[in-house]
Write an enzyme that holds these catalytic residues in place. Sequence first.
Site, short mmCIF file in Angstrom:
data_model
loop_
_atom_site.label_atom_id
_atom_site.label_comp_id
_atom_site.label_asym_id
_atom_site.label_seq_id
_atom_site.Cartn_x
_atom_site.Cartn_y
_atom_site.Cartn_z
CE1 TYR A 1 -3.93 2.20 0.64
CE2 TYR A 1 -2.62 3.16 2.40
CZ TYR A 1 -3.73 3.19 1.58
OH TYR A 1 -4.64 4.22 1.70
CG ASP A 2 2.86 2.07 3.63
OD1 ASP A 2 1.63 1.92 3.62
OD2 ASP A 2 3.55 1.98 4.67
N GLY B 1 3.05 1.49 -3.12
CA GLY B 1 2.17 1.68 -4.29
C GLY B 1 1.71 3.13 -4.36
P1 NAD Z 1 -12.72 1.86 0.26
O1 NAD Z 1 -12.09 0.52 0.27
O2 NAD Z 1 -14.06 2.00 0.88
O3 NAD Z 1 -12.81 2.43 -1.22
C1 NAD Z 1 -11.96 2.05 -2.26
C2 NAD Z 1 -12.82 1.78 -3.49
O4 NAD Z 1 -11.96 1.43 -4.59
C3 NAD Z 1 -13.78 0.60 -3.29
O5 NAD Z 1 -15.06 0.95 -3.73
C4 NAD Z 1 -13.17 -0.50 -4.16
O6 NAD Z 1 -14.12 -1.42 -4.63
C5 NAD Z 1 -12.52 0.32 -5.26
N1 NAD Z 1 -11.43 -0.39 -5.95
C6 NAD Z 1 -10.41 -1.08 -5.38
N2 NAD Z 1 -9.60 -1.57 -6.34
C7 NAD Z 1 -10.12 -1.17 -7.53
C8 NAD Z 1 -9.76 -1.36 -8.89
N3 NAD Z 1 -8.66 -2.07 -9.22
N4 NAD Z 1 -10.53 -0.80 -9.86
C9 NAD Z 1 -11.63 -0.09 -9.54
N5 NAD Z 1 -12.04 0.13 -8.28
C10 NAD Z 1 -11.28 -0.42 -7.28
O7 NAD Z 1 -11.68 2.85 0.94
P2 NAD Z 1 -11.78 4.40 1.28
O8 NAD Z 1 -11.48 4.54 2.71
O9 NAD Z 1 -13.02 4.99 0.73
O10 NAD Z 1 -10.53 4.96 0.47
C11 NAD Z 1 -10.67 5.65 -0.76
C12 NAD Z 1 -9.31 6.19 -1.19
O11 NAD Z 1 -8.80 7.09 -0.21
C13 NAD Z 1 -8.26 5.08 -1.36
O12 NAD Z 1 -7.45 5.40 -2.48
C14 NAD Z 1 -7.44 5.20 -0.09
O13 NAD Z 1 -6.12 4.76 -0.29
C15 NAD Z 1 -7.51 6.70 0.19
N6 NAD Z 1 -7.31 6.96 1.62
C16 NAD Z 1 -8.26 6.63 2.56
C17 NAD Z 1 -8.03 6.88 3.90
C18 NAD Z 1 -9.04 6.55 4.96
O14 NAD Z 1 -8.74 6.72 6.15
N7 NAD Z 1 -10.22 6.13 4.66
C19 NAD Z 1 -6.81 7.44 4.30
C20 NAD Z 1 -5.85 7.73 3.33
C21 NAD Z 1 -6.11 7.50 1.98
#
Ligand code: NAD
Length: 329
Positions: free
Chosen positions: A146-147, A149
């Site tokens: 993750y980090d 990537g």
């Molecule tokens: P989440 O898992 O609810 O949402 C991620 C979404 O991406 C999901 O709907 C999943 O089905 C979709 N997805 C995953 N792989 C995919 C692919 N190959 N093609 C198409 N869709 C794909 O997580 P979230 O908390 O809503 O996070 C959303 C974004 O924000 C992510 O990129 C995450 O890294 C970033 N983020 C979130 C947080 C947090 O605390 N929630 C913190 C830092 C960064």
Amino acid sequence: MHKGRTLVTGGAGFIGSHLCEQLLARGNEVLCVDNFYTGTRKNVQHLLANPRFELMRHDVCFPLYVEVDQIYNLACPASPVHYQFDPVQTTKTSVHGAINMLGLAKRVKAKILQASTSEVYGDPTVHPQPESYWGNINPIGPRSCYDEGKRCAETLFFDYRRQHNLNIKVARIFNTYGPRMHPNDGRVVSNFVMQALGNDDITIYGDGNQTRSFCYVDDLVDGLIRLMETPDDITGPINLGNPGEFTIRQLAETIIELTGSSSRLVSRPLPQDDPRQRQPDLGRANSILGWQPTTRLRDGLALVIDYFRSLQAEELPSKPLMKIVSNCA
Ligand code: NAD
Ligand code: UDP
Ligand code: UDP
């Protein structure tokens, strides 16, 4: 205000669904692209009747040919349990997904925003973390998919800017919580609230003195939209999060109090490479975006508790993750 056609990848996830909702409320046309790996159709069910909303099942590891004016790239599993389930796929999603969305942005001359993360700082030796800090990351551990990537995705964004003059924006998101988090995603807020509601033991990993700063999703989404609307010379990275820093033990105690639960705190081993502390330096967000979060942790937690209570009344979505069998190009 931007009224064009907006692509949100990962739009059926937790943050993405709130972002789609806000963009629609502001008059945008929204194309939500998601492969439903960790997100669900149910998260955007209430938007399907809106004629300005379109939902497409697609994996961002594959090329996508659509016509849009701006792109929010959120597709990526985000909780440690989810992103470590199929770590190779996690890196592919971050890296191939970024390349494809940048290629798309280049072809259609769209603005593109990357949902990066405070994880790019790893286990930080500088506290709070300013954007100028380069981080302290294990490149070969269980969190690295993750980090690293996400770090590679940031590199790609800045190289597409330098090489192809793309209009990019990079947000470094700190721990965000709110309704539509997956109840079984293993993140600390969802775990503790679910455990408290069931009067089950609350699992504190390690001594519980590690800290996190928790941002309510509405505040975060407001920050993302503000960043997208900045002039072309503003690229970020910009930290988005709540500066209120709490130990994990304090979080557990607050959730027990707010739910009136009889749960006890129990210790579990600390996962490898778990960051000791995390708090955003919001200097840039304040000065460049005029942004700061306004939701207090207790108020935001009350909304999440209500949400998980309402889920308990329905059937819990407990679907196990399925390995993605397709190969990325
Ligand atoms: P989440 O898992 O609810 O949402 C991620 C979404 O991406 C999901 O709907 C999943 O089905 C979709 N997805 C995953 N792989 C995919 C692919 N190959 N093609 C198409 N869709 C794909 O997580 P979230 O908390 O809503 O996070 C959303 C974004 O924000 C992510 O990129 C995450 O890294 C970033 N983020 C979130 C947080 C947090 O605390 N929630 C913190 C830092 C960064
Ligand atoms: N791409 C895409 N949609 C587009 C344009 C490109 O998905 O509308 C993908 C394309 O498949 C390529 C990637 O984006 O793999 C990077 O595109 P770019 O033009 O930067 O690189 P190239 O095609 O020269 O490798
Ligand atoms: N954590 C915990 N009990 C749990 C889940 C998580 O003590 O049931 C801890 C975890 O070890 C970490 C913090 O809470 O120190 C935040 O974990 P989360 O998985 O939510 O996010 P991240 O580590 O990516 O910030």
